[in-house]
Design a protein around this motif. Structure first.
Motif, PDB file in Angstrom:
ATOM      1  N   PRO A   1      18.060  -8.213   2.205  1.00  0.00           N
ATOM      2  CA  PRO A   1      18.467  -7.027   2.964  1.00  0.00           C
ATOM      3  C   PRO A   1      19.565  -7.332   3.981  1.00  0.00           C
ATOM      4  O   PRO A   1      20.363  -6.447   4.316  1.00  0.00           O
ATOM      5  CB  PRO A   1      17.172  -6.596   3.663  1.00  0.00           C
ATOM      6  N   ASP A   2      19.616  -8.580   4.495  1.00  0.00           N
ATOM      7  CA  ASP A   2      20.655  -8.899   5.459  1.00  0.00           C
ATOM      8  C   ASP A   2      22.048  -8.809   4.839  1.00  0.00           C
ATOM      9  O   ASP A   2      23.033  -8.626   5.552  1.00  0.00           O
ATOM     10  CB  ASP A   2      20.434 -10.296   6.062  1.00  0.00           C
ATOM     11  N   ALA A   3      22.133  -8.891   3.502  1.00  0.00           N
ATOM     12  CA  ALA A   3      23.438  -8.787   2.847  1.00  0.00           C
ATOM     13  C   ALA A   3      24.058  -7.417   3.099  1.00  0.00           C
ATOM     14  O   ALA A   3      25.270  -7.303   3.311  1.00  0.00           O
ATOM     15  CB  ALA A   3      23.293  -9.039   1.343  1.00  0.00           C
ATOM     16  N   LEU A   4      23.229  -6.370   3.104  1.00  0.00           N
ATOM     17  CA  LEU A   4      23.756  -5.020   3.342  1.00  0.00           C
ATOM     18  C   LEU A   4      24.425  -4.942   4.704  1.00  0.00           C
ATOM     19  O   LEU A   4      25.531  -4.390   4.842  1.00  0.00           O
ATOM     20  CB  LEU A   4      22.631  -3.992   3.230  1.00  0.00           C
ATOM     21  N   VAL A   5      23.784  -5.504   5.707  1.00  0.00           N
ATOM     22  CA  VAL A   5      24.327  -5.435   7.068  1.00  0.00           C
ATOM     23  C   VAL A   5      25.580  -6.304   7.184  1.00  0.00           C
ATOM     24  O   VAL A   5      26.577  -5.892   7.793  1.00  0.00           O
ATOM     25  CB  VAL A   5      23.273  -5.859   8.102  1.00  0.00           C
ATOM     26  N   GLN A   6      25.546  -7.504   6.624  1.00  0.00           N
ATOM     27  CA  GLN A   6      26.726  -8.372   6.670  1.00  0.00           C
ATOM     28  C   GLN A   6      27.935  -7.693   6.059  1.00  0.00           C
ATOM     29  O   GLN A   6      29.025  -7.683   6.643  1.00  0.00           O
ATOM     30  CB  GLN A   6      26.454  -9.671   5.901  1.00  0.00           C
ATOM     31  N   ILE A   7      27.744  -7.138   4.872  1.00  0.00           N
ATOM     32  CA  ILE A   7      28.860  -6.527   4.153  1.00  0.00           C
ATOM     33  C   ILE A   7      29.391  -5.316   4.908  1.00  0.00           C
ATOM     34  O   ILE A   7      30.601  -5.136   5.063  1.00  0.00           O
ATOM     35  CB  ILE A   7      28.413  -6.150   2.730  1.00  0.00           C
ATOM     36  N   ALA A   8      28.485  -4.476   5.403  1.00  0.00           N
ATOM     37  CA  ALA A   8      28.919  -3.287   6.141  1.00  0.00           C
ATOM     38  C   ALA A   8      29.670  -3.670   7.411  1.00  0.00           C
ATOM     39  O   ALA A   8      30.690  -3.058   7.757  1.00  0.00           O
ATOM     40  CB  ALA A   8      27.712  -2.416   6.477  1.00  0.00           C
ATOM     41  N   ALA A   9      29.170  -4.690   8.120  1.00  0.00           N
ATOM     42  CA  ALA A   9      29.814  -5.111   9.368  1.00  0.00           C
ATOM     43  C   ALA A   9      31.227  -5.638   9.112  1.00  0.00           C
ATOM     44  O   ALA A   9      32.178  -5.294   9.830  1.00  0.00           O
ATOM     45  CB  ALA A   9      28.971  -6.180  10.057  1.00  0.00           C
ATOM     46  N   LEU A  10      31.381  -6.445   8.091  1.00  0.00           N
ATOM     47  CA  LEU A  10      32.703  -6.992   7.780  1.00  0.00           C
ATOM     48  C   LEU A  10      33.651  -5.906   7.287  1.00  0.00           C
ATOM     49  O   LEU A  10      34.852  -5.912   7.612  1.00  0.00           O
ATOM     50  CB  LEU A  10      32.578  -8.096   6.736  1.00  0.00           C
ATOM     51  N   ALA A  11      33.130  -4.957   6.507  1.00  0.00           N
ATOM     52  CA  ALA A  11      33.967  -3.856   6.052  1.00  0.00           C
ATOM     53  C   ALA A  11      34.459  -3.027   7.233  1.00  0.00           C
ATOM     54  O   ALA A  11      35.651  -2.682   7.315  1.00  0.00           O
ATOM     55  CB  ALA A  11      33.191  -2.981   5.067  1.00  0.00           C
ATOM     56  N   LEU A  12      33.556  -2.739   8.155  1.00  0.00           N
ATOM     57  CA  LEU A  12      33.933  -1.954   9.330  1.00  0.00           C
ATOM     58  C   LEU A  12      34.979  -2.671  10.170  1.00  0.00           C
ATOM     59  O   LEU A  12      35.996  -2.082  10.557  1.00  0.00           O
ATOM     60  CB  LEU A  12      32.677  -1.661  10.159  1.00  0.00           C
ATOM     61  N   LYS A  13      34.760  -3.933  10.474  1.00  0.00           N
ATOM     62  CA  LYS A  13      35.707  -4.682  11.296  1.00  0.00           C
ATOM     63  C   LYS A  13      37.086  -4.746  10.647  1.00  0.00           C
ATOM     64  O   LYS A  13      38.111  -4.700  11.332  1.00  0.00           O
ATOM     65  CB  LYS A  13      35.174  -6.100  11.533  1.00  0.00           C
TER      66      LYS A  13
END
Length: 451
Positions: free
Chosen positions: A139-151
């Motif tokens: 599940p942490d992959a979802l947050v990592q990917i979203a955070a990097l996409a946003l930045k």
């Protein structure tokens, strides 16, 4: 409702989500860094505040996965990757904050060149656009990917594994609510297999697909889309213990690379040992591995030294993702290089040696995204590399390689600043010459460097 109508509904909904993401991407690319960072910090705060909800949802996923494990349909490694606890959630929140602290990848001038007086060309970093990701049970992959996409100013389509569906839904909800001030639809969650198939058809709206999974899975994605694919495949990683290794150091590295967290793609799967030190090195390490519960297999030479199971040809190309390891004795560093290049997955490889010539031979001879000297393969990680986080580890060679962080989610545009310049002035007998002079300058709209 017929099966055809059901598929049509998926197509319609996926088209709507991707179109919304495409519109959001054009707006998000122009959102100021301070706003993007504020949104990331809001996500981190919300993860901490809603810890109980996240853990409750995750417990549902874990309970279901453990039932599948009992029936032999899931592995223990998958269940381990799925589990969240308070410490992991704090790590996830800290990861989001570390992404916010990274330098802004957008707007950086990558190259500046004067073509002629007052005619200046700039190559400037910009977002890729709409990124689609299909990832596994963590599940942490979802947050990592979203955070990097946003930045990095990208809209993102997120598709996690069904085994983590409850965890993914609550985390997505938290991200969406915490970023309500950003362009609507910048992050989208899809869940059905049919939605993925439709997504792969939308090459006019999706700019990049990043699958994380087995080689077969990545190949399926590549074979079924015209969208560029940046694949994160399996990690068949090696540690090679050279004849000139510090054996105490080598033992610690080999142990860490396997046991510290065996379920991840940067854990070692095959240990290679130089024949000159195998008899001295293997008995102590094998004893240490067995105490940690590692199931060991070896080639014929290894089995003459230590009592382990027999390795098959297939073991040399297997990502166990668990407390399992194969051991092979090789003649020298060249034998190690040959074995790795023939059987590895181009992920991460490590040599342990005090001989700099051997280290250079191994590091330059290996075809992999990351090659280490006297260090555990477990360092192959976006956070540990200082990238804030990672969307995956690319084992290919195009666009981005190794842990893919913010830079890997950007491309560039050329901006040309002129003063009424015409191409006609640079052709014919009286053509002006180009200066093609490199500039130490940053692009500023409407301005020239003045150099």
């Amino acid at each position: 409702m017929s099966e055809h109508d059901h598929d049509h509904d998926y197509d319609h909904e996926t088209d709507r989500q991707v179109t919304e993401a495409q519109r959001a991407a054009l707006k998000l690319a122009n959102v100021d860094e301070s706003e993007r960072n504020a949104a990331l910090n809001s996500i981190a705060d919300a993860i901490r505040e809603r810890e109980d909800e996240i853990l409750a949802a995750n417990a549902e996923d874990v309970e279901a996965a453990e039932g599948m494990l009992e029936r032999g349909e899931y592995t223990q490694a998958l269940v381990d990757r799925l589990k969240l606890d308070e410490a992991k959630l704090e790590d996830i929140a800290g990861m989001v904050e570390s992404v916010a602290e990274q330098d802004d990848p957008l707007g950086a001038t990558l190259e500046a060149r004067e073509l002629d007086a007052d005619l200046e060309l700039y190559r400037v970093a910009v977002p890729i656009g709409v990124i689609a990701t299909v990832f596994e049970s963590r599940p942490d992959a979802l947050v990592q990917i979203a955070a990097l996409a946003l930045k990095s100013g990208n809209a993102v389509i997120l598709k996690g594994g069904s085994e983590a569906s409850e965890s993914n839904r609550i985390l997505y909800e938290i991200i969406r609510e915490a970023t309500a001030d950003l362009p609507a639809g910048w992050a989208q969650l899809i869940e059905a297999h049919e939605e993925v198939d439709r997504l792969l058809e939308l090459d006019d709206k999706v700019d990049l697909v990043m699958p994380r999974g087995s080689s077969d899975f990545v190949s399926y994605i590549q074979d079924n889309t015209q969208i560029p694919v940046l694949g994160h495949t399996e990690g068949v990683c090696h540690v090679y213990v050279d004849s000139e290794a510090d054996l105490e150091m080598a033992e610690d590295i080999a142990f860490d690379a396997k046991v510290q967290y065996p379920a991840v793609c940067n854990a070692v799967e095959t240990l290679l040992v130089d024949e000159a030190v195998a008899a001295d090195f293997l008995p102590g390490l094998v004893e240490r591995y067995e105490k940690a519960g590692v199931e060991l297999r070896g080639d014929e030479t290894t089995r003459e030294i230590v009592d382990v199971g027999a390795a098959t040809d297939g073991d040399w190309r297997t990502e166990y993702g668990d407390l399992e390891l194969s051991i092979k004795v090789v003649g020298d560093v060249y034998g190690a290089v040959e074995h790795v290049n023939e059987n590895g997955s181009k992920h991460t490889e490590s040599i342990v040696t005090e001989d700099t010539d051997a280290a250079e031979t191994f590091m330059t001879g290996i075809d992999a995204a990351s090659v280490f000297h006297n260090a555990s393969t477990r360092f192959a990680d976006g956070y540990r590399y200082g990238l804030g986080a990672e969307v995956g580890i690319s084992t290919g060679k195009i666009h981005a390689r190794g842990p893919v962080g913010l830079e890997g989610l950007t491309t560039y545009k050329y901006y040309l600043e002129g003063e009424g310049h015409l191409v006609a002035s640079y052709s014919g007998e009286d053509a002006f010459p180009f200066s093609h002079r490199e500039l130490d300058a940053e692009w500023t709209p409407g301005e020239r460097s003045g150099e």
